[in-house]
Design an enzyme around this catalytic site. Sequence first.
Site, PDB file in Angstrom:
ATOM      1  N   HIS A  17       0.841  -1.207   0.000  1.00 31.56           N
ATOM      2  CA  HIS A  17       0.000   0.000   0.000  1.00 31.56           C
ATOM      3  C   HIS A  17       0.878   1.260   0.000  1.00 31.56           C
ATOM      4  O   HIS A  17       0.578   2.231  -0.701  1.00 31.56           O
ATOM      5  CB  HIS A  17      -0.861   0.058   1.271  1.00 31.56           C
ATOM      6  CG  HIS A  17      -1.975  -0.947   1.347  1.00 31.56           C
ATOM      7  ND1 HIS A  17      -2.120  -1.809   2.410  1.00 31.56           N
ATOM      8  CD2 HIS A  17      -3.014  -1.197   0.513  1.00 31.56           C
ATOM      9  CE1 HIS A  17      -3.201  -2.546   2.230  1.00 31.56           C
ATOM     10  NE2 HIS A  17      -3.765  -2.210   1.083  1.00 31.56           N
ATOM     11  N   LYS A  41     -15.713  -7.679   5.030  1.00 32.62           N
ATOM     12  CA  LYS A  41     -14.417  -8.342   5.232  1.00 32.62           C
ATOM     13  C   LYS A  41     -14.136  -8.632   6.722  1.00 32.62           C
ATOM     14  O   LYS A  41     -13.060  -9.128   7.035  1.00 32.62           O
ATOM     15  CB  LYS A  41     -13.288  -7.470   4.657  1.00 32.62           C
ATOM     16  CG  LYS A  41     -13.188  -7.526   3.139  1.00 32.62           C
ATOM     17  CD  LYS A  41     -11.860  -6.942   2.663  1.00 32.62           C
ATOM     18  CE  LYS A  41     -11.663  -7.073   1.171  1.00 32.62           C
ATOM     19  NZ  LYS A  41     -10.424  -6.406   0.721  1.00 32.62           N
ATOM     20  N   ARG A  92      -1.842  -5.478  -8.922  1.00 30.46           N
ATOM     21  CA  ARG A  92      -0.725  -6.383  -8.677  1.00 30.46           C
ATOM     22  C   ARG A  92      -0.608  -7.440  -9.758  1.00 30.46           C
ATOM     23  O   ARG A  92       0.468  -7.741 -10.237  1.00 30.46           O
ATOM     24  CB  ARG A  92      -0.906  -7.093  -7.322  1.00 30.46           C
ATOM     25  CG  ARG A  92      -0.609  -6.201  -6.159  1.00 30.46           C
ATOM     26  CD  ARG A  92      -1.244  -6.726  -4.918  1.00 30.46           C
ATOM     27  NE  ARG A  92      -2.687  -6.590  -5.015  1.00 30.46           N
ATOM     28  CZ  ARG A  92      -3.524  -6.811  -4.029  1.00 30.46           C
ATOM     29  NH1 ARG A  92      -3.062  -7.242  -2.864  1.00 30.46           N
ATOM     30  NH2 ARG A  92      -4.818  -6.646  -4.179  1.00 30.46           N
ATOM     31  N   SER A 130      -3.127  -7.653   2.586  1.00 34.47           N
ATOM     32  CA  SER A 130      -3.351  -7.575   4.030  1.00 34.47           C
ATOM     33  C   SER A 130      -3.798  -8.912   4.607  1.00 34.47           C
ATOM     34  O   SER A 130      -3.438  -9.258   5.737  1.00 34.47           O
ATOM     35  CB  SER A 130      -4.426  -6.526   4.342  1.00 34.47           C
ATOM     36  OG  SER A 130      -4.021  -5.263   3.890  1.00 34.47           O
TER      37      SER A 130
HETATM   38  P1  ADP Z   1      -9.970  -2.993  -0.895  1.00 34.63           P
HETATM   39  O1  ADP Z   1     -10.834  -3.745   0.053  1.00 34.63           O
HETATM   40  O2  ADP Z   1     -10.572  -1.691  -1.359  1.00 34.63           O
HETATM   41  O3  ADP Z   1      -9.413  -3.811  -2.019  1.00 34.63           O
HETATM   42  P2  ADP Z   1      -7.274  -3.071   0.177  1.00 34.63           P
HETATM   43  O4  ADP Z   1      -6.755  -2.449   1.420  1.00 34.63           O
HETATM   44  O5  ADP Z   1      -7.213  -4.554   0.062  1.00 34.63           O
HETATM   45  O6  ADP Z   1      -8.747  -2.523   0.021  1.00 34.63           O
HETATM   46  O7  ADP Z   1      -6.522  -2.455  -1.079  1.00 34.63           O
HETATM   47  C1  ADP Z   1      -6.571  -1.101  -1.364  1.00 34.63           C
HETATM   48  C2  ADP Z   1      -5.843  -0.827  -2.667  1.00 34.63           C
HETATM   49  O8  ADP Z   1      -4.467  -1.105  -2.522  1.00 34.63           O
HETATM   50  C3  ADP Z   1      -6.328  -1.710  -3.826  1.00 34.63           C
HETATM   51  O9  ADP Z   1      -6.265  -0.953  -5.016  1.00 34.63           O
HETATM   52  C4  ADP Z   1      -5.323  -2.816  -3.871  1.00 34.63           C
HETATM   53  O10 ADP Z   1      -5.186  -3.354  -5.175  1.00 34.63           O
HETATM   54  C5  ADP Z   1      -4.066  -2.059  -3.476  1.00 34.63           C
HETATM   55  N1  ADP Z   1      -3.080  -2.951  -2.878  1.00 34.63           N
HETATM   56  C6  ADP Z   1      -3.218  -3.784  -1.835  1.00 34.63           C
HETATM   57  N2  ADP Z   1      -2.072  -4.466  -1.591  1.00 34.63           N
HETATM   58  C7  ADP Z   1      -1.204  -4.044  -2.534  1.00 34.63           C
HETATM   59  C8  ADP Z   1       0.144  -4.391  -2.869  1.00 34.63           C
HETATM   60  N3  ADP Z   1       0.812  -5.323  -2.218  1.00 34.63           N
HETATM   61  N4  ADP Z   1       0.712  -3.748  -3.886  1.00 34.63           N
HETATM   62  C9  ADP Z   1       0.022  -2.831  -4.589  1.00 34.63           C
HETATM   63  N5  ADP Z   1      -1.241  -2.476  -4.361  1.00 34.63           N
HETATM   64  C10 ADP Z   1      -1.843  -3.064  -3.351  1.00 34.63           C
END
Ligand code: ADP
Length: 163
Positions: A17, A41, A92, A130
């Site tokens: 992130h 979630k 990703r 996460s």
């Molecule tokens: P959501 O529930 O909205 O997907 P997340 O916290 O899982 O929330 O992800 C928020 C954003 O960050 C999304 O666009 C996701 O693709 C991106 N993201 C999560 N982990 C990574 C990572 N390891 N590398 C790049 N982007 C990421």
Amino acid sequence: MKTALYPGTFDPITNGHLDILERALGLFDKVIVTVANNSSKSPLFSGDERVALIQEIIDERQYANATVVRFDGLLVNFARKNSACALIRGLRAISDFEFEFQMALMNRNQAPEIATVFLMPHERYTYLNSSIVRELARLNGDYKEFIPASVYKKMTTLFPTTL
Ligand code: ADP
């Protein structure tokens, strides 16, 4: 003055992130990290805890143009209210694409003036999310390298580690 929102669940925020946030900060004058509660979630940390963890990192790393807020409504409404011209999402792998494509098109349907900008993280973060971090913490795995130190400290209060 170009403002972008970076929406997500951030349960917890990972180095992946932060990689995306840093790239977005290089492109926009201001980035607002918007933390969704995401009841579907069943999050490990409350919305307020997730905001506090992100605020701590913004302060530590002196991200002068980043702010963090909780937001649970329709994202494009919040974007308009804050005069944001873009929504940032991380891509990703192909597996992210279908869901992100649908979201981006629906957001564009709702607010044609707001663009979704996809950024790719460093390849070292392409397999990181996460939920893997939460799983490793639960099972006493080694996950320190995937999250900032302050987040690790908070995780170990919930899952004491014997490593
Ligand atoms: P959501 O529930 O909205 O997907 P997340 O916290 O899982 O929330 O992800 C928020 C954003 O960050 C999304 O666009 C996701 O693709 C991106 N993201 C999560 N982990 C990574 C990572 N390891 N590398 C790049 N982007 C990421």
